[in-house]
Design an enzyme around this catalytic site. Structure first.
Site, PDB file in Angstrom:
ATOM      1  N   ARG A 197       9.322   0.913  -3.570  1.00 49.00           N
ATOM      2  CA  ARG A 197       9.272  -0.548  -3.581  1.00 49.00           C
ATOM      3  C   ARG A 197      10.352  -1.120  -4.476  1.00 49.00           C
ATOM      4  O   ARG A 197      10.695  -0.559  -5.507  1.00 49.00           O
ATOM      5  CB  ARG A 197       7.905  -1.033  -4.054  1.00 49.00           C
ATOM      6  CG  ARG A 197       6.805  -0.654  -3.107  1.00 49.00           C
ATOM      7  CD  ARG A 197       5.469  -0.971  -3.693  1.00 49.00           C
ATOM      8  NE  ARG A 197       5.253  -0.100  -4.848  1.00 49.00           N
ATOM      9  CZ  ARG A 197       4.144  -0.082  -5.560  1.00 49.00           C
ATOM     10  NH1 ARG A 197       3.159  -0.884  -5.251  1.00 49.00           N
ATOM     11  NH2 ARG A 197       4.017   0.727  -6.587  1.00 49.00           N
ATOM     12  N   SER A 238      -2.778  -3.566 -13.538  1.00 45.95           N
ATOM     13  CA  SER A 238      -1.885  -2.767 -12.720  1.00 45.95           C
ATOM     14  C   SER A 238      -1.449  -1.535 -13.496  1.00 45.95           C
ATOM     15  O   SER A 238      -1.257  -1.605 -14.709  1.00 45.95           O
ATOM     16  CB  SER A 238      -0.649  -3.566 -12.318  1.00 45.95           C
ATOM     17  OG  SER A 238       0.260  -2.761 -11.607  1.00 45.95           O
ATOM     18  N   LYS A 260       6.226  -3.106 -11.869  1.00 45.29           N
ATOM     19  CA  LYS A 260       5.715  -4.453 -11.613  1.00 45.29           C
ATOM     20  C   LYS A 260       5.657  -5.252 -12.923  1.00 45.29           C
ATOM     21  O   LYS A 260       6.094  -6.405 -12.978  1.00 45.29           O
ATOM     22  CB  LYS A 260       4.327  -4.350 -10.990  1.00 45.29           C
ATOM     23  CG  LYS A 260       3.858  -5.599 -10.313  1.00 45.29           C
ATOM     24  CD  LYS A 260       2.527  -5.363  -9.616  1.00 45.29           C
ATOM     25  CE  LYS A 260       2.724  -4.397  -8.460  1.00 45.29           C
ATOM     26  NZ  LYS A 260       1.483  -4.122  -7.730  1.00 45.29           N
ATOM     27  N   GLU A 308       0.814  -1.212   0.000  1.00 43.85           N
ATOM     28  CA  GLU A 308       0.000   0.000   0.000  1.00 43.85           C
ATOM     29  C   GLU A 308       0.845   1.258   0.000  1.00 43.85           C
ATOM     30  O   GLU A 308       1.822   1.360   0.723  1.00 43.85           O
ATOM     31  CB  GLU A 308      -0.910   0.000   1.234  1.00 43.85           C
ATOM     32  CG  GLU A 308      -1.976   1.045   1.212  1.00 43.85           C
ATOM     33  CD  GLU A 308      -2.946   0.868   0.063  1.00 43.85           C
ATOM     34  OE1 GLU A 308      -3.151   1.861  -0.671  1.00 43.85           O
ATOM     35  OE2 GLU A 308      -3.475  -0.218  -0.104  1.00 43.85           O
ATOM     36  N   GLY A 309       0.442   2.219  -0.818  1.00 46.51           N
ATOM     37  CA  GLY A 309       1.091   3.531  -0.811  1.00 46.51           C
ATOM     38  C   GLY A 309       2.515   3.531  -1.313  1.00 46.51           C
ATOM     39  O   GLY A 309       3.310   4.381  -0.943  1.00 46.51           O
ATOM     40  N   ARG A 310       2.865   2.570  -2.177  1.00 42.14           N
ATOM     41  CA  ARG A 310       4.212   2.460  -2.733  1.00 42.14           C
ATOM     42  C   ARG A 310       5.285   2.421  -1.657  1.00 42.14           C
ATOM     43  O   ARG A 310       6.368   2.952  -1.807  1.00 42.14           O
ATOM     44  CB  ARG A 310       4.459   3.569  -3.768  1.00 42.14           C
ATOM     45  CG  ARG A 310       3.571   3.385  -4.992  1.00 42.14           C
ATOM     46  CD  ARG A 310       3.465   4.588  -5.853  1.00 42.14           C
ATOM     47  NE  ARG A 310       3.227   5.847  -5.201  1.00 42.14           N
ATOM     48  CZ  ARG A 310       2.076   6.262  -4.666  1.00 42.14           C
ATOM     49  NH1 ARG A 310       1.048   5.459  -4.663  1.00 42.14           N
ATOM     50  NH2 ARG A 310       1.945   7.438  -4.131  1.00 42.14           N
ATOM     51  N   ASP A 312       8.427   5.966  -6.109  1.00 37.31           N
ATOM     52  CA  ASP A 312       8.105   4.648  -5.577  1.00 37.31           C
ATOM     53  C   ASP A 312       9.325   4.129  -4.826  1.00 37.31           C
ATOM     54  O   ASP A 312      10.431   4.218  -5.331  1.00 37.31           O
ATOM     55  CB  ASP A 312       7.778   3.716  -6.743  1.00 37.31           C
ATOM     56  CG  ASP A 312       7.031   2.470  -6.335  1.00 37.31           C
ATOM     57  OD1 ASP A 312       7.295   1.942  -5.242  1.00 37.31           O
ATOM     58  OD2 ASP A 312       6.183   2.008  -7.118  1.00 37.31           O
TER      59      ASP A 312
END
Length: 98
Positions: free
Chosen positions: A49, A71, A76, A7-9, A47
């Site tokens: 992640r 997405s 990703k 969630e929320g990068r 981001d």
């Protein structure tokens, strides 16, 4: 169906809501590009992640092809296809649901 919960990068809930509020006040609507630009304005990065390991559970489950991928994340998508998993149809999230 496989859902990756980040969630929320990975920037945290407060930052996520600050980004949402910034998007509401900007021209250009809720496009993916505007979404990530607002995140960069608020948090200084688009981001945090790390997606390189994200396809590992798919490989563990024996997934070799994804028929419908939903997405907005290019990171990703790129992480998945770079490991040899074929994505047949990349489905955009309808504008009314963003």
């Amino acid at each position: 169906m496989i859902y990756f919960r980040k969630e929320g990068r990975s920037l945290g809930e407060v930052t996520k809501y600050l980004v949402y509020n910034t998007r509401k006040r900007q021209e250009g609507g809720d496009s993916a590009e505007n979404y990530f630009n607002c995140t960069e304005q608020v948090a200084g990065v688009q981001d945090t992640r790390f997606q390189a390991l994200m396809p590992d559970p798919l490989h563990f489950l024996g997934v070799t092809k994804i028929h419908n991928f939903i997405s907005m994340s290019d990171m990703k998508y790129n992480a998945i296809v770079s490991t040899g998993i074929d994505i047949v149809n990349r489905v955009e999230i309808p504008k009314e649901l963003v």
